[in-house]
Write a protein that holds these residues in place. Structure first.
Motif, mmCIF file in Angstrom:
data_model
loop_
_atom_site.group_PDB
_atom_site.id
_atom_site.type_symbol
_atom_site.label_atom_id
_atom_site.label_comp_id
_atom_site.label_asym_id
_atom_site.label_seq_id
_atom_site.Cartn_x
_atom_site.Cartn_y
_atom_site.Cartn_z
ATOM 1 N N LYS A 115 -6.529 -2.376 27.329
ATOM 2 C CA LYS A 115 -5.928 -3.503 28.051
ATOM 3 C C LYS A 115 -4.642 -3.944 27.354
ATOM 4 O O LYS A 115 -4.571 -4.008 26.118
ATOM 5 N N TYR A 116 -3.648 -4.309 28.169
ATOM 6 C CA TYR A 116 -2.343 -4.767 27.707
ATOM 7 C C TYR A 116 -2.088 -6.078 28.436
ATOM 8 O O TYR A 116 -1.902 -6.076 29.660
ATOM 9 N N SER A 117 -2.072 -7.188 27.712
ATOM 10 C CA SER A 117 -2.056 -8.496 28.374
ATOM 11 C C SER A 117 -0.856 -9.340 27.946
ATOM 12 O O SER A 117 -0.311 -9.149 26.860
ATOM 13 N N HIS A 118 -0.468 -10.279 28.829
ATOM 14 C CA HIS A 118 0.647 -11.229 28.678
ATOM 15 C C HIS A 118 1.997 -10.593 28.992
ATOM 16 O O HIS A 118 3.043 -11.135 28.618
ATOM 17 N N VAL A 119 2.013 -9.453 29.704
ATOM 18 C CA VAL A 119 3.285 -8.799 30.022
ATOM 19 C C VAL A 119 4.145 -9.685 30.925
ATOM 20 O O VAL A 119 3.635 -10.517 31.681
ATOM 21 N N ARG A 120 5.450 -9.495 30.818
ATOM 22 C CA ARG A 120 6.386 -10.290 31.612
ATOM 23 C C ARG A 120 6.211 -10.053 33.107
ATOM 24 O O ARG A 120 5.898 -8.939 33.537
ATOM 25 N N GLY A 143 5.490 -1.932 30.764
ATOM 26 C CA GLY A 143 6.017 -3.268 31.035
ATOM 27 C C GLY A 143 6.582 -3.861 29.756
ATOM 28 O O GLY A 143 6.662 -3.180 28.723
ATOM 29 N N ASP A 144 6.952 -5.138 29.814
ATOM 30 C CA ASP A 144 7.589 -5.785 28.668
ATOM 31 C C ASP A 144 6.675 -6.824 28.029
ATOM 32 O O ASP A 144 5.947 -7.542 28.726
ATOM 33 N N GLU A 145 6.741 -6.895 26.711
ATOM 34 C CA GLU A 145 6.013 -7.920 25.966
ATOM 35 C C GLU A 145 6.417 -9.304 26.472
ATOM 36 O O GLU A 145 7.597 -9.563 26.714
ATOM 37 N N GLY A 146 5.432 -10.187 26.643
ATOM 38 C CA GLY A 146 5.730 -11.514 27.163
ATOM 39 C C GLY A 146 4.826 -12.585 26.581
ATOM 40 O O GLY A 146 4.176 -12.390 25.547
ATOM 41 N N GLU A 147 4.785 -13.718 27.274
ATOM 42 C CA GLU A 147 3.939 -14.842 26.854
ATOM 43 C C GLU A 147 3.352 -15.536 28.085
ATOM 44 O O GLU A 147 3.244 -16.758 28.141
ATOM 45 N N VAL A 148 2.966 -14.746 29.058
ATOM 46 C CA VAL A 148 2.436 -15.261 30.316
ATOM 47 C C VAL A 148 0.941 -15.508 30.189
ATOM 48 O O VAL A 148 0.227 -14.736 29.542
ATOM 49 N N HIS A 155 3.833 -12.097 22.613
ATOM 50 C CA HIS A 155 3.071 -11.062 21.928
ATOM 51 C C HIS A 155 2.362 -10.182 22.946
ATOM 52 O O HIS A 155 2.401 -10.439 24.145
ATOM 53 N N LEU A 156 1.707 -9.151 22.453
ATOM 54 C CA LEU A 156 0.842 -8.306 23.265
ATOM 55 C C LEU A 156 -0.594 -8.476 22.794
ATOM 56 O O LEU A 156 -0.889 -8.305 21.606
ATOM 57 N N HIS A 157 -1.476 -8.825 23.721
ATOM 58 C CA HIS A 157 -2.913 -8.806 23.449
ATOM 59 C C HIS A 157 -3.401 -7.417 23.842
ATOM 60 O O HIS A 157 -3.195 -6.969 24.968
ATOM 61 N N PHE A 158 -4.055 -6.725 22.891
ATOM 62 C CA PHE A 158 -4.501 -5.349 23.122
ATOM 63 C C PHE A 158 -5.980 -5.243 22.808
ATOM 64 O O PHE A 158 -6.470 -5.836 21.838
ATOM 65 N N GLU A 159 -6.684 -4.475 23.638
ATOM 66 C CA GLU A 159 -8.101 -4.254 23.351
ATOM 67 C C GLU A 159 -8.553 -2.898 23.873
ATOM 68 O O GLU A 159 -7.930 -2.308 24.758
ATOM 69 N N VAL A 160 -9.640 -2.425 23.269
ATOM 70 C CA VAL A 160 -10.324 -1.219 23.709
ATOM 71 C C VAL A 160 -11.742 -1.624 24.071
ATOM 72 O O VAL A 160 -12.395 -2.342 23.315
ATOM 73 N N ALA A 161 -12.211 -1.170 25.233
ATOM 74 C CA ALA A 161 -13.536 -1.586 25.690
ATOM 75 C C ALA A 161 -14.165 -0.497 26.547
ATOM 76 O O ALA A 161 -13.488 0.413 27.031
ATOM 77 N N VAL A 162 -15.478 -0.620 26.721
ATOM 78 C CA VAL A 162 -16.221 0.256 27.627
ATOM 79 C C VAL A 162 -16.938 -0.636 28.630
ATOM 80 O O VAL A 162 -17.782 -1.454 28.247
#
Length: 206
Positions: A115-120, A143-148, A155-162
């Motif tokens: 997951k890639y979160s807060h993108v512009r 996409g671009d790093e953002g603060e949405v 910043h970018l919030h990143f995670e790995v999940a199943v």
């Protein structure tokens, strides 16, 4: 005889090795996949929250170290499953009724999702022309790093999940996984990122 103080570089290495203890080689809690840093090649990436300091745990907050727009890229080959980038407002997580985050989920051949979160706003569907169902390669611009959304600054919030159920994998509002998060492993020294460290993004060696 007094032991001389550790140099900053050696101390950082010891912290990194300590943080990685017990997480390599498919140990429970760590991702099976080893991913590239999800930033454009050559970007200096600072780890602001690691899998221990992030709340909830096992996620990461990363930020491009330079004062410019930073491009987010796919951490590995996979299929784009979700793209949300219509929101534009930064919210306070303490008062927001819902977190209207922009996010991207990518499913990988090993069964893990990233997951890639807060993108512009409009950077994923617009500038990156990203579409659900698209097969992408590692390093593909997302996409671009953002603060949405509920973001504490750019910043970018990143995670790995199943996900528990591939047919119903996430909560669409905010993109929260219905499943189990894993400690992300990367093709950097030590594999597991530690808060306060800086790494340079680039492709993993084949």
């Amino acid at each position: 005889m007094k032991t001389p103080p550790l140099g900053a570089g050696l101390l950082a290495l010891l912290v990194t090795l300590t943080g990685c203890a017990g997480l390599r080689g498919g140990v429970d809690g760590a991702s099976a996949g080893v991913y590239r840093l999800p930033y454009e090649d050559g970007t200096r990436v600072r780890v602001t929250r690691d899998h221990r300091t992030h709340q909830p745990p096992d996620r990461l907050d990363l930020v491009g170290a330079e004062a410019r727009t930073h491009r987010i890229v796919a951490a590995a080959r996979g299929i784009v499953r979700y793209v949300v980038d219509e929101f534009s407002v930064r919210q306070d997580s303490r008062t927001a009724r819902t977190c209207d985050n922009n996010y991207i989920w990518v499913e990988h051949p090993n069964g893990e999702w990233t997951k890639y979160s807060h993108v512009r706003q409009d950077s994923a569907r617009g500038r990156a022309r990203l579409q659900p169902g698209e097969m992408i390669e590692a390093g593909r611009y997302l996409g671009d790093e953002g603060e949405v959304g509920c973001a504490s600054g750019r910043h970018l919030h990143f995670e790995v999940a199943v996900p528990r159920d591939r047919g119903d994998p996430i909560v669409r509002a905010g993109g929260f996984i219905k499943g189990r998060n894993l400690v992300p492993r990367f093709c950097v020294p030590g594999e597991v990122l530690v808060a306060g460290t800086v790494h340079v993004a680039g492709p993993c060696e084949e």
